[in-house]
Design a protein around this motif. Structure first.
Motif, mmCIF file in Angstrom:
data_model
loop_
_atom_site.group_PDB
_atom_site.id
_atom_site.type_symbol
_atom_site.label_atom_id
_atom_site.label_comp_id
_atom_site.label_asym_id
_atom_site.label_seq_id
_atom_site.Cartn_x
_atom_site.Cartn_y
_atom_site.Cartn_z
ATOM 1 N N LYS A 11 -37.674 139.262 90.937
ATOM 2 C CA LYS A 11 -38.125 138.141 90.114
ATOM 3 C C LYS A 11 -39.591 138.326 89.725
ATOM 4 O O LYS A 11 -39.976 138.108 88.568
ATOM 5 N N CYS A 14 -39.896 140.976 87.047
ATOM 6 C CA CYS A 14 -39.535 140.419 85.739
ATOM 7 C C CYS A 14 -40.676 139.571 85.181
ATOM 8 O O CYS A 14 -41.024 139.685 83.997
ATOM 9 N N GLU A 15 -41.242 138.729 86.018
ATOM 10 C CA GLU A 15 -42.303 137.836 85.552
ATOM 11 C C GLU A 15 -43.536 138.626 85.122
ATOM 12 O O GLU A 15 -44.182 138.272 84.126
ATOM 13 N N ILE A 18 -42.650 140.123 81.799
ATOM 14 C CA ILE A 18 -42.638 139.070 80.772
ATOM 15 C C ILE A 18 -44.059 138.795 80.287
ATOM 16 O O ILE A 18 -44.314 138.715 79.083
ATOM 17 N N GLU A 22 -45.374 139.466 76.511
ATOM 18 C CA GLU A 22 -45.912 138.342 75.731
ATOM 19 C C GLU A 22 -47.333 138.634 75.257
ATOM 20 O O GLU A 22 -47.708 138.267 74.135
ATOM 21 N N LEU A 76 -37.883 141.024 76.020
ATOM 22 C CA LEU A 76 -38.436 139.798 76.594
ATOM 23 C C LEU A 76 -37.311 138.832 76.956
ATOM 24 O O LEU A 76 -37.309 138.232 78.041
ATOM 25 N N LYS A 77 -36.331 138.682 76.062
ATOM 26 C CA LYS A 77 -35.196 137.803 76.347
ATOM 27 C C LYS A 77 -34.411 138.296 77.553
ATOM 28 O O LYS A 77 -33.990 137.499 78.403
ATOM 29 N N GLU A 79 -35.482 140.126 80.101
ATOM 30 C CA GLU A 79 -36.243 139.924 81.335
ATOM 31 C C GLU A 79 -36.278 138.448 81.726
ATOM 32 O O GLU A 79 -36.229 138.114 82.911
ATOM 33 N N LYS A 80 -36.350 137.566 80.747
ATOM 34 C CA LYS A 80 -36.320 136.131 81.048
ATOM 35 C C LYS A 80 -34.962 135.730 81.625
ATOM 36 O O LYS A 80 -34.888 134.880 82.522
ATOM 37 N N THR A 81 -33.892 136.358 81.106
ATOM 38 C CA THR A 81 -32.554 136.083 81.642
ATOM 39 C C THR A 81 -32.459 136.522 83.096
ATOM 40 O O THR A 81 -31.938 135.793 83.949
ATOM 41 N N ALA A 83 -34.991 136.976 85.224
ATOM 42 C CA ALA A 83 -35.878 136.142 86.047
ATOM 43 C C ALA A 83 -35.230 134.791 86.341
ATOM 44 O O ALA A 83 -35.316 134.284 87.465
ATOM 45 N N ALA A 84 -34.567 134.220 85.320
ATOM 46 C CA ALA A 84 -33.895 132.932 85.517
ATOM 47 C C ALA A 84 -32.740 133.059 86.497
ATOM 48 O O ALA A 84 -32.505 132.173 87.329
#
Length: 260
Positions: A11, A14-15, A18, A22, A76-77, A79-81, A83-84
């Protein structure tokens, strides 16, 4: 517990990525590129706040910049998936549900009372290791590195991991086929717990800096999960990228947690 720490590490990875992506995206022009092909000729457009602007094919610099932005946006999408998903897992995990597993690991004498006593542990391990399995893995000629127990593997990282298994008497099989839905994966390592005889799969993803490789790895993890192989339970995942190389001490910590 180490597997929860592993999820936390993923996690955090990923963060960090991200935040890095960004920050990079700030420097790109606004909008997103889209392409179509008509009669074999591509055309390119930029969509920005409901407006569509065409870009001539000869404007290579702008096309390259916008294409790079498009790929970064998709990464980015992804990695956000991930991380979530890690966040949901950490919230949903019920530590109380792990009491039975922990108890059996700490009290193997209790497990042996309940287990089939007609076969000794060593006999059971020998039987498991002797079970035949499909040797027709892709590109067997790439297995060029020999472990301390004589198994040929493909990479230095796998060599390090396998040698730690062998030196700690953890039974394993290399590239054992595992059915995942309608697919067959040749998992890096199939392991047998030397006390509880629980079975685990271990995948090492060593090229996570490569976007194409990382995308395939993510899809593979999803497939494993859908088939009931859950990271931190019966599936162990380790990673490397250009910034984070294999940490043999971390591998040893995982081995201590799951098998010793």
């Amino acid at each position: 517990m180490y597997f929860i720490d592993n999820v936390k590490r993923e996690k955090q990875r990923c963060e960090n990525l991200i935040a890095e992506i960004e920050a990079k995206l700030i420097d790109f022009p606004p909008g997103q590129i889209y392409s179509t092909v008509s009669h074999g000729k591509p055309s390119f457009r930029i969509y920005n706040d409901g407006k569509i602007t065409g870009i001539p094919s000869k404007n290579k610099e702008v096309l390259k910049k916008m294409a790079e932005k498009r790929l970064l946006s998709l990464k980015l999408k992804d990695e956000k998936t991930l991380a979530a998903a890690a966040e949901r897992y950490l919230k949903a995990i019920d530590e109380k549900g792990l009491r039975e597993q922990d108890y059996l690991r700490k009290h193997p004498e209790i497990y042996r009372i309940l287990a089939d006593n007609c076969m000794t542990a060593q006999e059971r391990i020998r039987q498991w290791k002797a079970m035949p399995f499909d040797p027709h893995v892709p590109n067997p000629e790439n297995r060029t590195l020999r472990t301390i127990d004589g198994v040929l593997v493909r990479s230095r990282a796998e060599l390090t991991i396998a040698n730690l298994f062998a030196s700690n008497n953890i039974p394993y099989r290399y590239e054992d086929p595992v059915d995942v839905g309608n697919l067959t994966f040749y998992c890096d390592f199939h392991l047998l717990h030397p006390v509880t005889f629980g079975e685990f799969y271990w995948e090492h993803f060593g090229l996570m800096s490569d976007p194409e490789y990382a995308a395939i790895a993510r899809k593979k993890i999803v497939r494993y999960t859908q088939a009931g192989y859950i990271p931190g339970q019966n599936l162990i995942l380790t990673y490397e990228d250009e910034h984070t190389l294999l940490d043999s001490e971390w591998i040893m910590n995982l081995i201590r947690h799951y098998f010793l």
